[in-house]
Structure formats: C-alpha cells, structure tokens
Design a protein around this motif. Structure first.
Motif, mmCIF file in Angstrom:
data_model
loop_
_atom_site.group_PDB
_atom_site.id
_atom_site.type_symbol
_atom_site.label_atom_id
_atom_site.label_comp_id
_atom_site.label_asym_id
_atom_site.label_seq_id
_atom_site.Cartn_x
_atom_site.Cartn_y
_atom_site.Cartn_z
ATOM 1 N N ARG A 1 0.990 -1.412 0.038
ATOM 2 C CA ARG A 1 -0.008 0.164 0.122
ATOM 3 C C ARG A 1 0.970 1.351 0.046
ATOM 4 O O ARG A 1 2.207 1.324 0.393
ATOM 5 N N GLU A 2 0.334 2.168 -0.710
ATOM 6 C CA GLU A 2 1.211 3.619 -0.614
ATOM 7 C C GLU A 2 0.676 4.624 0.271
ATOM 8 O O GLU A 2 -0.481 4.957 0.142
ATOM 9 N N ILE A 3 1.353 5.125 1.334
ATOM 10 C CA ILE A 3 0.857 5.814 2.287
ATOM 11 C C ILE A 3 1.487 7.148 2.330
ATOM 12 O O ILE A 3 2.776 7.280 2.071
ATOM 13 N N GLU A 4 1.161 8.165 2.466
ATOM 14 C CA GLU A 4 1.687 9.614 2.622
ATOM 15 C C GLU A 4 1.492 10.449 3.295
ATOM 16 O O GLU A 4 0.265 10.484 4.235
ATOM 17 N N VAL A 5 2.361 11.221 4.162
ATOM 18 C CA VAL A 5 2.239 12.071 5.711
ATOM 19 C C VAL A 5 2.931 13.380 5.004
ATOM 20 O O VAL A 5 3.983 13.461 4.545
ATOM 21 N N ALA A 6 2.098 14.224 5.505
ATOM 22 C CA ALA A 6 2.884 15.812 5.423
ATOM 23 C C ALA A 6 3.193 16.165 6.692
ATOM 24 O O ALA A 6 2.940 16.061 7.631
ATOM 25 N N VAL A 7 4.573 16.952 6.473
ATOM 26 C CA VAL A 7 5.225 17.294 7.558
ATOM 27 C C VAL A 7 5.395 18.884 7.619
ATOM 28 O O VAL A 7 5.629 19.501 6.390
ATOM 29 N N LEU A 8 5.260 19.559 8.742
ATOM 30 C CA LEU A 8 5.164 21.120 8.448
ATOM 31 C C LEU A 8 5.883 21.549 9.916
ATOM 32 O O LEU A 8 5.679 21.096 10.943
ATOM 33 N N GLY A 9 6.815 22.401 9.599
ATOM 34 C CA GLY A 9 7.578 23.089 10.934
ATOM 35 C C GLY A 9 9.116 23.248 10.426
ATOM 36 O O GLY A 9 9.432 22.720 9.385
ATOM 37 N N ASN A 10 9.648 23.807 11.579
ATOM 38 C CA ASN A 10 11.042 23.927 11.514
ATOM 39 C C ASN A 10 11.928 23.056 12.388
ATOM 40 O O ASN A 10 11.914 21.715 12.051
ATOM 41 N N ASP A 11 12.448 23.663 13.631
ATOM 42 C CA ASP A 11 12.889 23.020 14.435
ATOM 43 C C ASP A 11 12.031 21.868 15.227
ATOM 44 O O ASP A 11 12.600 20.729 15.848
ATOM 45 N N ASN A 12 10.802 22.056 15.326
ATOM 46 C CA ASN A 12 9.868 21.219 16.066
ATOM 47 C C ASN A 12 8.815 21.037 14.833
ATOM 48 O O ASN A 12 7.611 21.311 15.164
ATOM 49 N N PRO A 13 8.947 19.951 14.031
ATOM 50 C CA PRO A 13 8.091 19.735 12.821
ATOM 51 C C PRO A 13 6.838 18.517 13.247
ATOM 52 O O PRO A 13 7.198 18.040 14.236
ATOM 53 N N GLU A 14 5.888 18.751 12.614
ATOM 54 C CA GLU A 14 4.488 18.144 12.944
ATOM 55 C C GLU A 14 4.275 17.398 11.914
ATOM 56 O O GLU A 14 4.501 17.600 10.674
ATOM 57 N N ALA A 15 3.687 15.987 12.057
ATOM 58 C CA ALA A 15 3.083 15.233 10.919
ATOM 59 C C ALA A 15 1.606 15.143 10.807
ATOM 60 O O ALA A 15 1.031 15.084 11.935
ATOM 61 N N SER A 16 1.220 15.270 9.653
ATOM 62 C CA SER A 16 -0.295 15.288 9.618
ATOM 63 C C SER A 16 -0.746 13.882 9.735
ATOM 64 O O SER A 16 -0.093 12.698 10.083
ATOM 65 N N VAL A 17 -2.069 13.582 9.668
ATOM 66 C CA VAL A 17 -2.685 12.213 9.684
ATOM 67 C C VAL A 17 -2.000 11.534 8.328
ATOM 68 O O VAL A 17 -1.704 12.328 7.305
ATOM 69 N N PRO A 18 -2.002 10.349 8.309
ATOM 70 C CA PRO A 18 -1.484 9.723 7.181
ATOM 71 C C PRO A 18 -2.913 9.627 6.044
ATOM 72 O O PRO A 18 -3.922 9.299 6.480
ATOM 73 N N GLY A 19 -2.265 9.531 4.830
ATOM 74 C CA GLY A 19 -3.418 9.185 3.893
ATOM 75 C C GLY A 19 -2.828 8.270 2.907
ATOM 76 O O GLY A 19 -1.626 7.580 2.623
ATOM 77 N N GLU A 20 -3.797 7.500 2.104
ATOM 78 C CA GLU A 20 -3.556 6.512 1.265
ATOM 79 C C GLU A 20 -3.913 6.665 -0.103
ATOM 80 O O GLU A 20 -4.895 7.258 -0.353
ATOM 81 N N VAL A 21 -2.887 6.166 -0.964
ATOM 82 C CA VAL A 21 -3.113 6.432 -2.372
ATOM 83 C C VAL A 21 -3.454 5.134 -3.024
ATOM 84 O O VAL A 21 -2.576 4.038 -2.838
ATOM 85 N N THR A 22 -4.622 5.039 -3.839
ATOM 86 C CA THR A 22 -4.830 3.702 -4.612
ATOM 87 C C THR A 22 -4.841 4.296 -6.117
ATOM 88 O O THR A 22 -6.005 4.864 -6.474
#
Length: 378
Positions: free
Chosen positions: A237-258
C-alpha cells in the motif's frame, strides 16, 4: 493600517515538472489572503527566462485555449485572440538574475517550483545569496531530498527502514548495459522500479517485470537524469504523510493512495483523475503512530524545514513499513495530497500557506543571529 507582507511567488521553471508548478502556483496565488499579503508573481519559462508572472499566466491560458480550439477546427479565431495577449515582460539585470527593483519589492519568497532548478537547492542558493527569506527547505535539504541516492543514504544514517535499492550512472548503463541488468537481477530481482535519481511527479518512472522491460525502463530513466535508482518492487500500500515546521516539525494524519494504474505514475497523478485518496488512511493506531514518527525522522534526516511530504510503503502480507522518499516541495494545488492531508488534520489551505510564510520568516530571523565576522580580540 498594517503593512501587507509582499510575497514573491516564483513558478514554472526548466524542469519536466513545469506544468505541475504552474498549477500549484495558481492555487497558492488565489488562496493568499490579500488583506495580509501583496502578491508579486514571477514566472520562469521553459528556457529559463524570468518573466512577469501575471502576463505569463494570461499568455499560457491563451495558448492552452488556442490548442484546444485548434483541435476543434477553430485555430484561426484562436490565433487571433492569442495575438492580442500581452507579451510577458522579461525581467533583466546586469547579473542575469533578478533585478534590484524586483528584489526590493519582496519580503518573502514562495518558490512553488518542482524538480530540477527549483527543488534541488539551486534556486534556494540564489535566494540565500540575495538574503531573502523563502518558504521550504534550505540548500542542503533541497539537494539531498532531490537526489534519491543521497536521500536514501541519509535515511540509512538515521536507521530508517527502506526497501532494497541500487543505483547506476548513465555512463555505466551506456557502456555496459548487460552488466547493469545482470547486477539488477542479482541484487534486486523482479519486479523492480526504475527511476531518474533527480526528478519527481513520477516522471520517467517505470516498473520492470523482466529483462526486456528493464532495458526499456533504464533507457527511459537515463533520458531524464545522469543517475538512476532501481528499487525492489513490493506488493504494498502507498501511504503519504505531510510534515510542517522547522526545528519542531509536526506530522499530519496519514493518507493512502490507490492508483488508477498499476502504480502511482504521472498519468495516474495528473491525467486520469481516477486515483483514490483516502484520508485518513485505514491503518491501526499503532501503524499510524509509527508512520507519523518515521515521517518526522525522515524530515529531520535531510535537515528539512517548512514543508515536506514523506511517502511510505506498507507491505500487504507482513504489514512492514518502509520509508520510500521525501518530497521537499510537493504538489501544492488545493487538491494535492499535501494540502489535503493538513486539511484533514485541521489546517485549511489558506492557513497552511500563512503558516509556511511564517516559518520562512522565522528561519530567516534565526539565520540572521549567526555571526558573519570574526576577530582574534574577541
């Protein structure tokens, strides 16, 4: 009245992802809060010329309409309409870069550029020399994130799980094609994926199932870059996560690509429109937490800043999780995965753009604290 921040949106570029960049930039420019930001659009055409952005977009739209009308047998009227469009002004300077009056009109740059000459550290280096704040990764992170060979080596240094891979130069392929294919079959086997080392949006990527398709895949990949990467193919399965920030980055909820095709290639991403994006991805809480943690670690492995999208494989039979790659300037239209992931995490598109601009200024201010002179008397 509070002075508006002047945002220079640079888009287009010389890479194979020119069209993706234009579409991303249009979305960004439309979503910018005009009460807070003053837009300064700057285009780079496929020949590397720097142009005024608004007239360039008008010309492109007219050209697109001309092509469409020509296909309907209406090329005469279309060409007449096109000839009336304003020709974009070429931005000129003695240095051959951006003139001073344009630089002075910008507080922060949003380089909505994908692929070579935009996401690989080249324009970031230029912006550093101009001493301008800019959105996204710096020179090092951009270069490492763009080159899949060095990106994978950085991931290895952080002990991130990856599929088996190997790489070759174009010269090695041209001089000893049978030797390269023998090595792939021994080290990786079939199926495998062949990719240009320095390109995104799935341009030039092929899946090889035997020696004949491997040969075609390698010929295609070396047409787009002087280095190629060959990766183990998994039933995953192909899963993608968005990351945002500088020194203390945060991750989004994961999404799946079909994907609509056998894998998530350029056609599946941008042409067919039949691929399914599932947000949040149907994962166990434990898988979700592990993937979000790995996404932040991958971001830090390349010294990322601002934004990045980290892509994963989750093997269907075992549930094993592998980091695939990081994209330091992912597609940025409102329907692209990166903004949609943050939308699902509670950050709407206009607010996401605002946070990215804030992170760009924050990083610039942090950099300005660095001493640039030295005295033995200190």
């Amino acid at each position: 009245m509070t002075k508006r921040v002047r945002v220079g949106v640079i888009f287009g570029g010389r890479s194979g992802e020119h069209e993706v960049s234009v579409n991303s930039a249009k979305s960004v420019m439309q979503a910018l809060d005009k009460t807070k930001y003053e837009l300064v659009p700057i285009a780079i055409d496929k020949n590397g010329r720097w142009l005024t952005g608004e007239s360039y977009l008008q010309l492109r739209d007219a050209e697109a309409q001309s092509s469409y009308d020509a296909s309907l047998g209406e090329s005469k009227e279309a060409s007449t309409e096109l000839s009336g469009q304003t020709t974009p002004e070429v931005l000129k300077s003695e240095s051959g870069l951006v003139p001073n009056h344009v630089i002075n009109a910008i507080d922060v740059v949003f380089p909505v550029l994908h692929g070579s000459y935009g996401e690989d550290g080249t324009i970031q280096g230029m912006l550093e020399m101009m001493n301008l704040p800019y959105v996204g990764a710096g020179v090092l992170a951009s270069a490492v994130g763009m080159d899949k060979v060095f990106m994978k080596r950085s991931f290895s240094a952080f002990d991130l799980p990856q599929v088996q891979y190997t790489s070759y130069s174009r010269k090695a392929w041209e001089n000893n094609p049978d030797e390269v294919m023998d090595d792939v079959e021994k080290a990786i086997g079939y199926p495998c994926f062949v990719k240009p080392a320095n390109l995104g949006s799935s341009v030039g990527i092929s899946k090889a199932k035997d020696r004949n398709t491997l040969k075609r895949a390698l010929n295609l990949a070396v047409a787009y870059d002087r280095k190629v990467v060959v990766e183990q193919g998994l039933d995953a399965r192909e899963i993608e996560v968005a990351v945002l920030g500088n020194d203390n980055p945060e991750a989004s909820v994961p999404g799946e690509v079909t994907p609509s095709n056998e894998f998530y290639d350029y056609r599946a991403k941008y042409v067919d429109g039949d691929s399914v994006l599932t947000i949040p991805a149907p994962l166990t809480p434990e898988q979700t937490e592990e993937i979000r943690t790995l996404a932040v670690r991958a971001f830090q492995a390349v010294d990322g800043s601002g934004l990045g999208r980290v892509d994963f494989f989750v093997e269907r039979t075992t549930g094993a999780i592998y980091v695939n790659e990081i994209n330091t300037m992912p597609g940025f239209t409102e329907i692209s995965m990166y903004p949609k992931l943050w939308q699902a995490t509670g950050v709407p598109y206009p607010k996401l753009i605002e946070r990215l601009i804030d992170f760009a200024i924050e990083r610039y201010q942090e950099k300005e604290k660095i001493k640039t002179d030295f005295s033995l008397g200190e």
